[in-house]
Scaffold this active site. Structure first.
Site, mmCIF file in Angstrom:
data_model
loop_
_atom_site.group_PDB
_atom_site.id
_atom_site.type_symbol
_atom_site.label_atom_id
_atom_site.label_comp_id
_atom_site.label_asym_id
_atom_site.label_seq_id
_atom_site.Cartn_x
_atom_site.Cartn_y
_atom_site.Cartn_z
ATOM 1 N N LEU A 20 0.823 -1.185 -0.003
ATOM 2 C CA LEU A 20 0.106 -0.094 0.192
ATOM 3 C C LEU A 20 0.908 1.241 0.039
ATOM 4 C CD1 LEU A 20 -2.586 1.585 0.163
ATOM 5 C CD2 LEU A 20 -2.417 1.166 2.762
ATOM 6 N N ASP B 96 12.248 3.559 11.600
ATOM 7 C CA ASP B 96 11.563 2.526 12.281
ATOM 8 C C ASP B 96 10.859 2.752 13.246
ATOM 9 O OD1 ASP B 96 11.183 0.112 13.929
ATOM 10 O OD2 ASP B 96 13.259 -0.474 13.921
ATOM 11 N N ILE B 97 9.423 2.337 13.154
ATOM 12 C CA ILE B 97 8.188 2.926 13.942
ATOM 13 C C ILE B 97 8.502 2.520 15.469
ATOM 14 C CG2 ILE B 97 6.668 3.482 12.182
ATOM 15 C CD1 ILE B 97 5.151 0.758 13.055
ATOM 16 N N TYR C 44 3.478 -4.824 11.135
ATOM 17 C CA TYR C 44 3.876 -6.555 11.233
ATOM 18 C C TYR C 44 2.541 -7.212 10.486
ATOM 19 C CZ TYR C 44 4.942 -11.140 12.775
ATOM 20 O OH TYR C 44 5.514 -12.472 13.076
ATOM 21 N N THR C 45 2.789 -7.821 9.275
ATOM 22 C CA THR C 45 1.928 -8.196 8.693
ATOM 23 C C THR C 45 1.732 -9.804 8.215
ATOM 24 O OG1 THR C 45 2.923 -7.702 6.498
ATOM 25 C CG2 THR C 45 1.260 -6.074 7.284
ATOM 26 N N ASP D 263 -9.891 -5.940 8.538
ATOM 27 C CA ASP D 263 -11.320 -6.824 8.978
ATOM 28 C C ASP D 263 -10.866 -7.821 9.987
ATOM 29 O OD1 ASP D 263 -9.335 -7.810 7.069
ATOM 30 O OD2 ASP D 263 -11.349 -9.380 6.409
ATOM 31 N N TYR E 22 -2.328 -11.270 15.341
ATOM 32 C CA TYR E 22 -2.191 -9.864 14.433
ATOM 33 C C TYR E 22 -3.570 -8.968 14.530
ATOM 34 C CZ TYR E 22 -3.049 -7.591 10.036
ATOM 35 O OH TYR E 22 -3.011 -6.669 8.920
#
Ligand SMILES: NC(=O)c1ccc[n+]([C@@H]2O[C@H](COP(=O)([O-])OP(=O)(O)OC[C@H]3O[C@@H](n4cnc5c(N)ncnc54)[C@H](OP(=O)(O)O)[C@@H]3O)[C@@H](O)[C@H]2O)c1
Length: 279
Positions: free
Chosen positions: A12, A36-37, A61-62, A102, A125
């Site tokens: 994205l 780096d968040i 982190y996906t 979602d 997650y």
């Protein structure tokens, strides 16, 4: 308008940076190496130097299945990383867009989820992304929480690319037919985010392509639109076990977009066709 994008090298983030630049925004897209968040000092430093009008926080982190065995990593990035971004963007007065999922829902519903439906994530997650939403609500005063689903685009790995790759290696595939959701093309999602940031209509938004399908129906559509001959067999979630539980039904109602006067999202099949032609 100055816009900072976190996770700018993700699927994205990459499309968002292109779109914003094409539309004349001053874009600062940072990948993990530049920003780096999880490093709160770095997040503060970057935002106080750039002083953006908007921060679009796509970094996450996906790895949904891996998160089950790495909960600390998932919460460190999705919860505390988001806390850092929320606090730093609030401090410079920037609007914040947080991309959520979602998977904050348990999938037990039988009618589409609107933005006011109570959440109940099943997976690590989903829980970590919901914790990120909570930090945004607690720490920020001008936010958009954009929940999306089943995302695919040109950059990075996703279901569409996996199907196209598998079709080259096999004549027959098994795809889950009892999980229903809404595919989302990154370009449509990015365009919608662009509309949101021009307003002060803050809040939670469900943003996916319109319509819904199962993963099996999605796979069949991919091969039909790409004109590829491969036999797709439906199977159940039980027949294809994965480490992370997923919602069986996560169809979105786009109530917030509708009631706030934003454009209707394109149908998933039309967007899939456009995407496949573009690659
Ligand atoms: N993909 C989907 O189906 C889906 C569905 C619903 C919601 N979402 C949400 O949509 C957003 C965008 O997803 P996507 O598909 O574009 O994900 P993606 O391609 O995995 O991109 C996420 C980016 O975040 C980066 N990142 C990870 N940890 C970071 C850190 N500590 N600091 C800075 N950057 C970090 C990743 O870098 P590395 O590659 O170096 O790890 C990656 O480039 C995410 O918030 C995700 O939770 C995605």
């Amino acid at each position: 308008m100055k816009v900072v994008v976190t996770g700018a090298k993700g699927q994205l983030g990459t499309d968002l940076v292109h779109l914003l630049a094409n539309q004349g925004y001053e874009v600062y897209g940072y990948g993990r190496e530049e920003l780096d968040i999880t490093n709160s000092d770095q997040v503060k430093q970057v935002t106080s130097e750039v002083r953006p009008d908007v921060v679009i926080h796509t970094a996450a982190y996906t790895k949904v299945d891996l998160a089950e065995s790495e909960p600390d990593q998932a919460f460190l990035i999705n919860a505390y990383g988001t806390r850092n971004v929320a606090a730093a963007s609030e401090a410079v007065g920037a609007k914040l867009v947080y991309i959520s999922t979602d998977y904050v829902f348990d999938g037990m519903a039988t009618t589409p989820y609107n933005e006011f439906t109570p959440t109940n994530p099943l997976s690590v997650y989903g829980k970590s992304k919901l914790a990120g939403e909570q930090f945004v609500r607690d720490l920020h005063s001008k936010f958009f929480i954009v929940r999306t689903s089943w995302v695919y685009g040109k950059h990075g790995d996703n279901f569409v690319k996996t199907m196209l790759k598998l079709a080259k290696e096999r004549d027959e595939l098994m795809v889950v037919n009892d999980q229903i959701g809404c595919p989302t093309y990154t370009v449509d999602l990015a365009n919608c985010i662009l509309q949101l940031i021009q307003t002060e209509k803050y809040g939670v938004y469900h943003v996916s392509n319109s319509g819904h399908c199962s993963w099996y129906e999605f796979a069949k559509a991919i091969f039909e639109e790409a004109d590829i001959e491969v036999k797709v067999n439906p199977c159940t979630t039980k027949e294809f076990p994965r480490p992370a539980p997923r919602p069986m039904y996560s169809v979105f109602e786009h109530m917030a977009l509708r009631l706030n006067g934003f454009k209707v999202m394109p149908n998933w099949r039309d967007s899939l066709r456009i995407f496949l032609r573009s690659i």
